[in-house]
Motif scaffolding. Structure first.
Motif, PDB file in Angstrom:
ATOM      1  N   ASP A 338     -42.690 -15.103  35.020  1.00 45.87           N
ATOM      2  CA  ASP A 338     -42.538 -16.477  34.675  1.00 45.87           C
ATOM      3  C   ASP A 338     -42.619 -17.419  35.946  1.00 45.87           C
ATOM      4  O   ASP A 338     -42.801 -18.567  36.114  1.00 45.87           O
ATOM      5  CB  ASP A 338     -41.179 -16.445  33.882  1.00 45.87           C
ATOM      6  CG  ASP A 338     -40.978 -15.953  32.719  1.00 45.87           C
ATOM      7  OD1 ASP A 338     -42.243 -15.786  32.145  1.00 45.87           O
ATOM      8  OD2 ASP A 338     -39.896 -15.492  32.173  1.00 45.87           O
ATOM      9  N   LEU A 339     -42.265 -16.950  37.241  1.00 44.20           N
ATOM     10  CA  LEU A 339     -42.213 -17.725  38.292  1.00 44.20           C
ATOM     11  C   LEU A 339     -43.676 -17.476  38.944  1.00 44.20           C
ATOM     12  O   LEU A 339     -43.554 -18.332  40.151  1.00 44.20           O
ATOM     13  CB  LEU A 339     -40.948 -17.064  39.115  1.00 44.20           C
ATOM     14  CG  LEU A 339     -39.502 -17.099  38.879  1.00 44.20           C
ATOM     15  CD1 LEU A 339     -38.620 -16.728  39.852  1.00 44.20           C
ATOM     16  CD2 LEU A 339     -39.008 -18.551  38.128  1.00 44.20           C
ATOM     17  N   LEU A 340     -44.496 -16.932  38.736  1.00 48.83           N
ATOM     18  CA  LEU A 340     -45.786 -16.669  39.503  1.00 48.83           C
ATOM     19  C   LEU A 340     -46.547 -18.038  38.918  1.00 48.83           C
ATOM     20  O   LEU A 340     -47.508 -17.487  38.360  1.00 48.83           O
ATOM     21  CB  LEU A 340     -46.131 -15.382  39.254  1.00 48.83           C
ATOM     22  CG  LEU A 340     -45.504 -14.116  39.853  1.00 48.83           C
ATOM     23  CD1 LEU A 340     -46.295 -13.015  39.508  1.00 48.83           C
ATOM     24  CD2 LEU A 340     -45.266 -14.271  41.351  1.00 48.83           C
ATOM     25  N   LEU A 341     -46.302 -19.043  39.389  1.00 50.72           N
ATOM     26  CA  LEU A 341     -47.296 -20.175  38.952  1.00 50.72           C
ATOM     27  C   LEU A 341     -48.020 -20.317  39.970  1.00 50.72           C
ATOM     28  O   LEU A 341     -47.911 -20.455  40.883  1.00 50.72           O
ATOM     29  CB  LEU A 341     -45.966 -21.482  38.855  1.00 50.72           C
ATOM     30  CG  LEU A 341     -44.899 -21.266  37.946  1.00 50.72           C
ATOM     31  CD1 LEU A 341     -43.845 -22.493  38.162  1.00 50.72           C
ATOM     32  CD2 LEU A 341     -45.280 -21.151  36.625  1.00 50.72           C
ATOM     33  N   PRO A 342     -49.305 -20.896  39.433  1.00 51.39           N
ATOM     34  CA  PRO A 342     -50.472 -20.940  40.255  1.00 51.39           C
ATOM     35  C   PRO A 342     -50.234 -22.391  41.353  1.00 51.39           C
ATOM     36  O   PRO A 342     -49.935 -23.374  40.739  1.00 51.39           O
ATOM     37  CB  PRO A 342     -51.647 -20.901  39.367  1.00 51.39           C
ATOM     38  CG  PRO A 342     -50.999 -21.543  38.189  1.00 51.39           C
ATOM     39  CD  PRO A 342     -49.779 -20.994  38.176  1.00 51.39           C
ATOM     40  N   ASN A 343     -50.923 -22.087  42.494  1.00 53.15           N
ATOM     41  CA  ASN A 343     -50.580 -23.403  43.163  1.00 53.15           C
ATOM     42  C   ASN A 343     -52.186 -24.032  43.146  1.00 53.15           C
ATOM     43  O   ASN A 343     -53.336 -23.470  43.491  1.00 53.15           O
ATOM     44  CB  ASN A 343     -50.595 -22.735  44.860  1.00 53.15           C
ATOM     45  CG  ASN A 343     -50.336 -24.128  45.607  1.00 53.15           C
ATOM     46  OD1 ASN A 343     -50.304 -25.536  45.119  1.00 53.15           O
ATOM     47  ND2 ASN A 343     -50.432 -23.843  47.054  1.00 53.15           N
ATOM     48  N   LEU A 344     -52.229 -25.382  42.439  1.00 54.45           N
ATOM     49  CA  LEU A 344     -53.344 -26.013  42.147  1.00 54.45           C
ATOM     50  C   LEU A 344     -53.443 -27.307  43.112  1.00 54.45           C
ATOM     51  O   LEU A 344     -54.095 -28.263  42.719  1.00 54.45           O
ATOM     52  CB  LEU A 344     -53.551 -26.472  40.704  1.00 54.45           C
ATOM     53  CG  LEU A 344     -53.622 -25.026  40.099  1.00 54.45           C
ATOM     54  CD1 LEU A 344     -53.821 -25.571  38.470  1.00 54.45           C
ATOM     55  CD2 LEU A 344     -55.028 -24.277  40.459  1.00 54.45           C
ATOM     56  N   SER A 345     -52.460 -27.219  44.123  1.00 58.11           N
ATOM     57  CA  SER A 345     -52.441 -28.628  44.906  1.00 58.11           C
ATOM     58  C   SER A 345     -53.944 -28.662  45.840  1.00 58.11           C
ATOM     59  O   SER A 345     -54.728 -27.826  45.702  1.00 58.11           O
ATOM     60  CB  SER A 345     -51.451 -28.734  45.794  1.00 58.11           C
ATOM     61  OG  SER A 345     -51.485 -27.381  46.804  1.00 58.11           O
TER      62      SER A 345
END
Length: 584
Positions: A338-345
């Motif tokens: 649940d915490l492994l959110l992709p970094n799309l910045s």
């Protein structure tokens, strides 16, 4: 179940279609042509003006044609288009057709537009459609949903006639109804089967699922779906059911929710499947705004999926912040995935969005402080945790989750030491019972960043309390060449303390065991002096003399504990030798 319908008209004929032209099968030459969008209707004036007030007015305004020229009208603004006009024309001619929940709304709007009122004759189309709507459609959930779905094609006109509001109210009432009270007039037998007039039918009662209405309402467009959700909420629907319907709708319209295990690039490339990016973004922001505010009604898995979709679709900051806050309020229920959110910045420095996770932790800490009132001292929390039942407190569960997250993101070579340190220090020290997880994450980070200087490695290791390391972790750390020298010395020192404690416990166990065995022997050999049995030291000497130092319990205990003491002392000596070698 077959759809409900009512048959209107008595003539079996129907219009003959040739391409985009429709003709009456009566054989009489038509005297009027009505153009509706791309379709032309060759009809007769008398049947139309007998039922439609608007057509009568329009035909009176048309100048009389010379010769065989036909009157021509254009009705491009009729609600429902050519299909709705064909129903109205068939009614005027008395042709037989079926009025169903799928076409009754269009027929009602066309009847209103064509002014097919009762003053032109009893049982006109307007009255027929009203009767079918109120007597049949609004009393069946399926039929009501079909009618509501058909309102989308004529939404402004159906809204003005009040059909949309009536259908939404009926759908909400039936969705909130307790269907367990609407079963057959049967009773339950002791065996669980149904009884009819006291006779067992053998049938088992069926459980009504709370999500039975999700699939039906999710076929609606977003504006109507939103109104249905607000209506069921106003009528007292449980928050869990509302959240379930919202997530069901989101899964149908947001492909990123169904691609959870795909990579970041795959999610970005698939975000336009089924609908445009702007439509998906609007759906996501609307669903988030409709989610109930109660804690725990939406699982962390679904919240994480919505937050991941919000990142991909570049949703509004308010939407992202609300999702982060919701996830932070129930962070103790989350999993590592649940915490492994992709970094799309735009910079794309790291693989995962560590800034987002830190904001989620801040929301959790704020909630935890509000619940606890006053933050207790570190010592009391740690001491209390040792005496607590097996279930961990939310703070300790989140600490364990954070340690797993740190170990997962540590191999990223683009992750800066300060960001790693900031994440590790986000929770207070007393939230961790053991620092084995922190040590594992630090070791992985140092292995992935071998270029770090000595002072940077020491700064990272400060977040680890050597006193909270297990004996296995201490043994590994004492041989870890990636750790700074100061940390290795500390680990060896505290490992020596643990061994000293183990030696003390060993002696305590030997004394306790010796006392228990003496008591047992005393009880077994107790007696009067006249019985000839020995007491006290004489008994011990006797047994020792009989076994000749080989098999009595005294000799065995002395040998065993002397061996353990020698081993532990040898270990202490080796540790101090290692410390001296490191220092020198």
């Amino acid at each position: 179940m077959a759809a409900a319908c009512v048959k209107l008209g008595s003539k079996p004929e129907t219009f003959l279609r040739k391409g985009e032209e429709c003709f009456c099968p009566s054989g009489l030459a038509s005297d009027i042509v009505i153009q509706v969008q791309q379709r032309s209707f060759h009809l007769h004036k008398f049947p139309l003006v007998a039922r439609s007030g608007k057509l009568a007015k329009l035909l009176d305004e048309v100048p009389t044609q010379k010769g065989d020229e036909k009157l021509c009208l254009e009705l491009h603004k009729i609600p429902g288009g050519a299909d709705a006009f064909e129903l109205a024309a068939a009614f005027c001619y008395g042709f037989r057709f079926e009025l169903t929940a799928s076409n009754v709304v269009q027929a009602r709007c066309a009847a209103e537009y064509l002014e097919m009122n009762e003053d032109l004759g009893e049982g006109n189309l307007k009255a027929k459609t009203d009767d079918f709507l109120h007597e049949v459609v609004l009393h069946s959930f399926k039929e009501c949903m079909r009618a509501l779905h058909s309102c989308e094609a004529v939404l402004p006109h159906a809204e003005e006639l009040g059909i949309v509001a009536s259908c939404i109210d009926a759908v909400a009432s039936m969705a909130c109804m307790d269907h367990s009270n609407l079963a057959w007039p049967m009773l339950h037998s002791p065996g669980g089967s149904l009884l009819w007039n006291g006779i067992s039918t053998g049938a088992k009662p069926k459980k009504i699922r709370t999500d039975w209405w999700y699939e039906d309402v999710c076929v609606l467009m977003l504006p109507l779906f939103k109104r249905v959700i607000l209506a069921v909420e106003a009528q007292g629907m449980k928050p869990e059911c509302i959240a379930g319907a919202l997530m069901h709708f989101a899964k149908k319209h947001l492909p990123a929710l169904n691609n959870r295990r795909q990579g970041v690039r795959a999610e970005s490339s698939n975000m336009g499947v089924g609908s445009s990016e702007g439509e998906q973004k609007h759906v996501l922001e609307t669903v988030e705004s409709l989610l109930p505010t109660q804690k725990g009604v939406v699982s962390t898995k679904h919240l994480s999926g919505l937050l991941r979709s919000a990142t991909i679709l570049n949703a509004s900051p308010e939407c992202k912040n609300n999702l982060e806050r919701r996830l932070g309020l129930q962070l103790q229920q989350a999993s590592l995935e649940d915490l492994l959110l992709p970094n799309l910045s735009y910079n794309m420095e790291t693989l995962y969005d560590t800034d987002c996770v830190q904001r989620i932790l801040e929301h959790f800490l704020l909630m935890d402080q509000n619940m606890s009132g006053i933050e207790p001292s570190p010592g009391s929390i740690f001491d209390g945790a040792l005496m607590s039942p097996p279930s961990l407190s939310p703070l300790m569960e989140v600490a364990r989750l954070l340690d797993s997250y740190l170990a997962e993101v540590a191999p990223d070579v683009n992750l800066k030491p300060l960001k790693f340190l900031s994440l590790a220090e986000a929770l207070p020290e007393y939230s961790r019972i053991s620092d084995d997880g922190v040590y594992r994450a630090i070791d992985i980070f140092l292995k992935a960043h071998p270029w770090l200087k000595e002072d940077e490695r020491e700064q990272l290791c400060r977040i680890m309390d050597c006193q909270k390391l297990s004996l296995e972790a201490c043994t590994h750390a004492a041989q870890n060449e990636r750790l700074p020298l100061r940390v290795v010395v500390q680990v060896l020192f505290f490992e020596q303390l643990q061994l000293r404690t183990a030696i003390a416990n060993c002696f305590m166990m030997s004394d306790t065991s010796h006392a228990l065995r003496n008591q047992s022997m005393t009880d077994g050999l107790a007696g009067t002096s006249s019985s000839g049995l020995m007491r006290g030291p004489d008994r011990c000497v006797y047994f020792h003399f009989q076994c000749q130092g080989r098999s009595c319990w005294m000799c065995q205990m002395r040998y065993m504990f002397s061996y353990e003491v020698h081993v532990l002392c040898a270990l202490q000596f080796m540790i101090w030798v290692n410390i001296c070698q490191i220092i020198s």
